[in-house]
Design a protein around this motif. Structure first.
Motif, PDB file in Angstrom:
ATOM      1  N   THR A  32      15.841 -12.631 -13.026  1.00  0.00           N
ATOM      2  CA  THR A  32      16.434 -13.961 -13.099  1.00  0.00           C
ATOM      3  C   THR A  32      15.375 -15.042 -12.959  1.00  0.00           C
ATOM      4  O   THR A  32      15.370 -16.053 -13.678  1.00  0.00           O
ATOM      5  N   GLU A  33      14.443 -14.838 -12.020  1.00  0.00           N
ATOM      6  CA  GLU A  33      13.379 -15.817 -11.821  1.00  0.00           C
ATOM      7  C   GLU A  33      12.455 -15.889 -13.031  1.00  0.00           C
ATOM      8  O   GLU A  33      12.030 -16.971 -13.461  1.00  0.00           O
ATOM      9  N   VAL A  34      12.134 -14.709 -13.613  1.00  0.00           N
ATOM     10  CA  VAL A  34      11.249 -14.689 -14.785  1.00  0.00           C
ATOM     11  C   VAL A  34      11.892 -15.390 -15.969  1.00  0.00           C
ATOM     12  O   VAL A  34      11.258 -16.167 -16.697  1.00  0.00           O
ATOM     13  N   VAL A  35      13.181 -15.118 -16.192  1.00  0.00           N
ATOM     14  CA  VAL A  35      13.886 -15.758 -17.302  1.00  0.00           C
ATOM     15  C   VAL A  35      13.941 -17.266 -17.102  1.00  0.00           C
ATOM     16  O   VAL A  35      13.776 -18.052 -18.041  1.00  0.00           O
ATOM     17  N   ARG A  36      14.161 -17.708 -15.873  1.00  0.00           N
ATOM     18  CA  ARG A  36      14.211 -19.144 -15.606  1.00  0.00           C
ATOM     19  C   ARG A  36      12.870 -19.811 -15.921  1.00  0.00           C
ATOM     20  O   ARG A  36      12.813 -20.858 -16.578  1.00  0.00           O
ATOM     21  N   LYS A  37      11.768 -19.187 -15.484  1.00  0.00           N
ATOM     22  CA  LYS A  37      10.455 -19.752 -15.782  1.00  0.00           C
ATOM     23  C   LYS A  37      10.146 -19.694 -17.272  1.00  0.00           C
ATOM     24  O   LYS A  37       9.521 -20.594 -17.834  1.00  0.00           O
ATOM     25  N   ILE A  84      12.297 -19.906 -19.746  1.00  0.00           N
ATOM     26  CA  ILE A  84      13.058 -20.956 -20.419  1.00  0.00           C
ATOM     27  C   ILE A  84      12.367 -22.299 -20.253  1.00  0.00           C
ATOM     28  O   ILE A  84      12.271 -23.102 -21.197  1.00  0.00           O
ATOM     29  N   GLN A  85      11.870 -22.570 -19.051  1.00  0.00           N
ATOM     30  CA  GLN A  85      11.145 -23.824 -18.840  1.00  0.00           C
ATOM     31  C   GLN A  85       9.894 -23.896 -19.718  1.00  0.00           C
ATOM     32  O   GLN A  85       9.604 -24.935 -20.328  1.00  0.00           O
ATOM     33  N   GLU A  86       9.155 -22.791 -19.797  1.00  0.00           N
ATOM     34  CA  GLU A  86       7.953 -22.780 -20.623  1.00  0.00           C
ATOM     35  C   GLU A  86       8.309 -22.923 -22.102  1.00  0.00           C
ATOM     36  O   GLU A  86       7.609 -23.606 -22.863  1.00  0.00           O
ATOM     37  N   ALA A  87       9.389 -22.292 -22.538  1.00  0.00           N
ATOM     38  CA  ALA A  87       9.809 -22.406 -23.940  1.00  0.00           C
ATOM     39  C   ALA A  87      10.197 -23.839 -24.279  1.00  0.00           C
ATOM     40  O   ALA A  87       9.905 -24.348 -25.384  1.00  0.00           O
ATOM     41  N   GLN A  88      10.866 -24.524 -23.331  1.00  0.00           N
ATOM     42  CA  GLN A  88      11.221 -25.913 -23.581  1.00  0.00           C
ATOM     43  C   GLN A  88       9.979 -26.794 -23.746  1.00  0.00           C
ATOM     44  O   GLN A  88       9.922 -27.680 -24.619  1.00  0.00           O
ATOM     45  N   LEU A  89       8.962 -26.536 -22.916  1.00  0.00           N
ATOM     46  CA  LEU A  89       7.727 -27.310 -23.041  1.00  0.00           C
ATOM     47  C   LEU A  89       7.032 -27.050 -24.369  1.00  0.00           C
ATOM     48  O   LEU A  89       6.545 -27.976 -25.045  1.00  0.00           O
ATOM     49  N   PHE A 147      10.416 -13.904 -26.236  1.00  0.00           N
ATOM     50  CA  PHE A 147      10.254 -13.768 -24.782  1.00  0.00           C
ATOM     51  C   PHE A 147      10.262 -12.290 -24.407  1.00  0.00           C
ATOM     52  O   PHE A 147      11.243 -11.584 -24.649  1.00  0.00           O
ATOM     53  N   ASN A 148       9.168 -11.826 -23.844  1.00  0.00           N
ATOM     54  CA  ASN A 148       9.021 -10.429 -23.434  1.00  0.00           C
ATOM     55  C   ASN A 148       9.473 -10.294 -21.979  1.00  0.00           C
ATOM     56  O   ASN A 148       8.843 -10.832 -21.067  1.00  0.00           O
ATOM     57  N   LEU A 149      10.611  -9.576 -21.752  1.00  0.00           N
ATOM     58  CA  LEU A 149      11.118  -9.405 -20.387  1.00  0.00           C
ATOM     59  C   LEU A 149      10.185  -8.560 -19.532  1.00  0.00           C
ATOM     60  O   LEU A 149      10.074  -8.763 -18.323  1.00  0.00           O
ATOM     61  N   THR A 150       9.535  -7.597 -20.156  1.00  0.00           N
ATOM     62  CA  THR A 150       8.661  -6.715 -19.379  1.00  0.00           C
ATOM     63  C   THR A 150       7.439  -7.462 -18.879  1.00  0.00           C
ATOM     64  O   THR A 150       7.082  -7.382 -17.699  1.00  0.00           O
ATOM     65  N   ALA A 151       6.793  -8.211 -19.795  1.00  0.00           N
ATOM     66  CA  ALA A 151       5.597  -8.960 -19.405  1.00  0.00           C
ATOM     67  C   ALA A 151       5.943 -10.291 -18.759  1.00  0.00           C
ATOM     68  O   ALA A 151       5.131 -10.878 -18.045  1.00  0.00           O
ATOM     69  N   GLY A 152       7.144 -10.808 -19.023  1.00  0.00           N
ATOM     70  CA  GLY A 152       7.542 -12.080 -18.463  1.00  0.00           C
ATOM     71  C   GLY A 152       6.821 -13.257 -19.076  1.00  0.00           C
ATOM     72  O   GLY A 152       6.517 -14.227 -18.379  1.00  0.00           O
ATOM     73  N   SER A 153       6.544 -13.182 -20.383  1.00  0.00           N
ATOM     74  CA  SER A 153       5.767 -14.255 -21.023  1.00  0.00           C
ATOM     75  C   SER A 153       6.295 -14.520 -22.422  1.00  0.00           C
ATOM     76  O   SER A 153       6.980 -13.680 -23.017  1.00  0.00           O
TER      77      SER A 153
END
Length: 786
Positions: A611-616, A618-623, A664-670
């Protein structure tokens, strides 16, 4: 008026008068109805609903009483059975109450003769039945009221000026009432409150601690207490002895107590369930001594199964004026009608019926006692095994041998913490045993009793319950069978508690909770590994994990019971494990609890981290999207952004731009670029995700064997086919190839083929998953072509 109108000559006037008469009637009726409505409205405000109107019929009232007795919900079978037996055996007693109300309306002289006859007959019959010659009787609703009136009688007898001086004579020479410490709870305090005496006037006499029964009054100590009170200027007034203590049914040494009372001019009052055996042909000498006492209280309602009959206090006294002053006799004829239900019931039962009911209860006790002697781990507490109608027993298993126990008793008299904790555990187990037996065999009437020296025990007192519940010999046999079924469960649970505690304490992640009041294997809590969280959040996580752990354990196919513990007094966020059998695999149980808890915790952590990774992300994708829009604006120019001008300009001079997207790669979180996807026309697999945590519950079991059970080849829990299949599996595992010499390799075609396929699979890409994204979630933006 209608006839007079008809006699009128002018028909027009006659018709007019008739119409006027009808109109007036209509107006008066409407006014009368309005007045009645106003009265009804006023009555509804002040008068309850059932009392409004002209009353209800008998059927409606009886139907209301029936609904109140049974309620809307269905009654349990035991309660319905009890009410049925009371109705069958107590019709005459219930009729006596109705007759007493009817007889009370007779004229005074006829009422006096009738009540005198009823009272004298009943008193004579009771004195003859219970071997109490030349006695008087006092009938009372509360079984303590007879003793209270006896105390008033003794005070009037011993204090000559009490009628005139009142409490002043008591102040100069304080009276003392002696009761046994084994008497019913609150008896002494109730007497002092009703008599207006301080609690210092009540002396509790301890029971024997060294010799004799532990529930009999210590006569030697009583003698010393009386001497001390006499020397201090007090007046020994009355002694309350027991012929059947409320707890264990033991009888005091009534003969010696009577001699002691005569020595100090004291009144001896006896009460207890064993007084019922005075009506039998054979009476033990200990109970027969009660016939020499000054007074005794009989509770015939429970002994004979008669509802709403009064208790009776038989006494001997020569001065009727003092009995009248104490309230034992009354000049009111209506009060003498209290004996009417007993007068009818004793005639209905007859001597044979009365003796048969008391004898039947004694036979039930002897039947149970004989069966308990043949059972291991059962300890009985009976004073006189030949005549006692009360059977008290408990589950007990010694850990130490006799030499160690005697040596420990001689070494120190201070209770050891381990011994006291074991006693608490036994109390808990016996509490559970009594509740189980009462639930399985409700007709037996067994209950749980707390004894001062022996702790929690199970009591069977058929004289107090059998006539009401209709207990028979087969009910006692069923009780013994249920007890035989529960003893192995108790012994195995008691033996495995220590092993369970050791296994839990050595297992990482589990916390053992010591709860001596829990009847079961034990209590365990999964300890949550906090990462610098506050106490409130950690407590919520702990509650969530243990709740899910309890749910997972209950979903397993096992014979164990997992619960949240008792409703009141239990520990929070714990798993309570109930009774177990001897074939329980404790190590597997503890391992399963720990593995399940870890799985729940890791899944919870994985979800939280994701959940924390997805939230971060999304913020990075918006930027990045905002940055890409700014770059597109600079690259295309400002004219292309105007709606009309931009469309015309794009039509004349189309703008070619490569699509830019993000995944968005869930495993790498990036966030990663999708350029490679558009080039290769396929999405890459990326990094392999970590495996989902699972518990290691892969223990091999026999067919039909449940979880947490040890594999016993000779056990009766498995069928023949299960044993045969298990033996065949063992034979197959024993057919192993001979050992190889050094450097020699042996390979079968079955082993070569998977290795070859594995090597080929490593060289050939997986074509079936080229276009199916498994590990990544693509979030992309593509430029619109206008």
């Amino acid at each position: 008026m209608d006839a007079s109108l008809e006699k009128m000559v002018d028909p027009t006037l006659a018709e007019m008068g008739k119409n006027l008469n009808e109109a007036m009637k209509m107006l008066e009726d409407n006014q009368r109805k309005a007045e009645e409505e106003n009265e009804k409205k006023y009555a509804r405000k002040d008068i309850p609903g059932p009392l409004q109107g002209s009353g209800q019929d008998m059927v409606s009232i009886l139907q209301l009483v029936q609904n109140l007795m049974h309620g809307e919900e269905e009654e349990e079978s035991s309660q319905a059975y009890r009410l049925q037996n009371v109705g069958e055996q107590g019709h005459m007693a219930l009729l006596g109450h109705s007759l007493a109300a009817y007889i009370s309306v007779l004229d005074r002289e006829r009422l006096r003769k009738l009540t005198t006859r009823i009272l004298s007959d009943t008193t004579l019959w009771l004195c003859r039945l219970f071997r109490y010659e030349n006695g008087s009787a006092y009938y009372h609703e509360d079984d303590r009221e007879g003793l209270l009136k006896i105390c008033r009688l003794v005070i009037h007898t011993r204090y000559e000026d009490y009628t005139v001086e009142g409490f002043n004579v008591l102040y100069t020479k304080q009276p003392v009432i002696y009761i046994s410490s084994a008497a019913r709870t609150g008896l002494g305090q109730a007497l002092c409150n009703q008599l207006g005496l301080p609690l210092s006037c009540m002396c509790r006499v301890p029971c024997n601690t060294m010799f004799g029964s532990q529930h009999q009054m210590d006569v030697a100590l009583l003698d010393r207490l009386i001497k001390d009170d006499v020397e201090s200027g007090k007046l020994p007034l009355l002694l309350v002895a027991n012929a059947g203590t409320p707890g264990a049914g033991h009888t005091d040494k009534l003969g010696r107590l009577k001699e002691l009372c005569e020595q100090y001019n004291m009144w001896l009052h006896v009460e207890g369930v064993n007084l019922a055996t005075l009506a039998l042909g054979y009476v033990s000498s200990s109970v027969l001594a009660a016939t020499k006492c000054d007074s005794m209280t009989l509770t015939l309602g429970s002994w004979l199964g008669l509802p709403a009959v009064p208790a009776v206090t038989l006494y001997r006294h020569e001065d009727p004026s003092l009995s009248l002053a104490a309230g034992l006799t009354s000049s009111q004829p209506v009060e003498k009608l209290r004996a009417l239900p007993l007068w009818l019931s004793l005639q209905y039962l007859g001597h044979d019926g009365i003796v048969e009911r008391i004898k039947h209860a004694s036979q039930l006790s002897q039947r149970l006692l004989e069966n308990l002697k043949n059972l291991d781990f059962i300890k009985t507490s009976v004073e006189d095994e030949l005549s006692s109608p009360v059977v008290v027993f408990k589950f007990y298993q010694k850990y130490l041998n006799r030499d160690q126990t005697s040596h420990a008793a001689q070494a120190s008299t201070i209770p050891h913490p381990i011994i006291s904790s074991e006693g608490h555990i036994y109390d808990t187990f016996n509490q559970w045993l009594g509740e189980q037996l009462a639930q399985l065999v409700p007709a037996s009437g067994v209950d749980v009793v707390e004894l001062e020296d022996e702790g929690t025990c199970v009591r069977f007192s058929p004289l107090m319950t059998s006539a009401v519940l209709g207990t028979e010999i087969q009910d006692v046999d069923q009780l013994v069978d249920c007890l035989k079924m529960k003893i192995p469960v108790l012994t195995s649970t008691l033996q495995l508690r220590e092993e369970f505690e050791q296994e839990v304490r050595r297992t990482v992640g589990l916390l053992y909770i010591e709860d001596l009041s829990w009847p079961g294997l034990g209590v365990v809590r999964y300890s949550y590994h906090s990462d610098g969280k506050n106490d409130d959040k950690q407590e919520k996580e702990l509650e969530k994990i243990n709740t899910e752990l309890l749910k997972k354990l209950n979903e397993l196919e096992s014979d164990l019971t997992f619960s949240l513990g008792p409703e009141f007094g239990g520990q929070k966020n714990c798993v309570y494990i109930g009774m177990v059998t001897e074939d329980l695999d404790v190590s597997e149980l503890v391992e399963t609890i720990a593995a399940t808890g870890r799985e729940i915790e890791e899944n919870s952590r994985l979800l939280e981290n994701m959940t924390e990774v997805v939230r971060k992300g999304i913020q990075e994708a918006q930027l990045q999207l905002q940055k890409a829009n700014e770059e597109r604006l600079l690259e295309e120019g400002l004219l292309r952004q105007i709606p009309v001008v931009g469309s015309v300009l794009n039509w004349f001079s189309p703008f070619q731009a490569s699509p830019k997207g993000r995944t968005f790669n869930l495993t790498a979180g990036s966030l990663e670029s999708t350029e490679s996807t558009y080039v290769s026309k396929a999405q890459g697999t990326g990094t392999t995700p970590p495996p989902t945590p699972t518990s290691s519950l892969t223990k091999q079991r026999l067919p039909g064997q449940k979880i947490f059970k040890r594999s016993l080849r000779n056990s009766d829990a498995f069928s023949e086919t299960s044993s045969v299949s298990h033996c065949e599996d063992l034979e197959k595992t024993d057919q192993r190839p001979p050992p190889l010499s050094p450097g020699q390799e042996q390979r079968s075609p079955e082993t070569e083929k998977p290795e070859q396929q594995q090597q080929e699979g490593a060289q050939t890409p997986n074509k079936g998953t080229e276009d199916i994204p498994r590990d990544c979630t693509k979030v992309e933006e593509q430029e619109s072509q206008r």
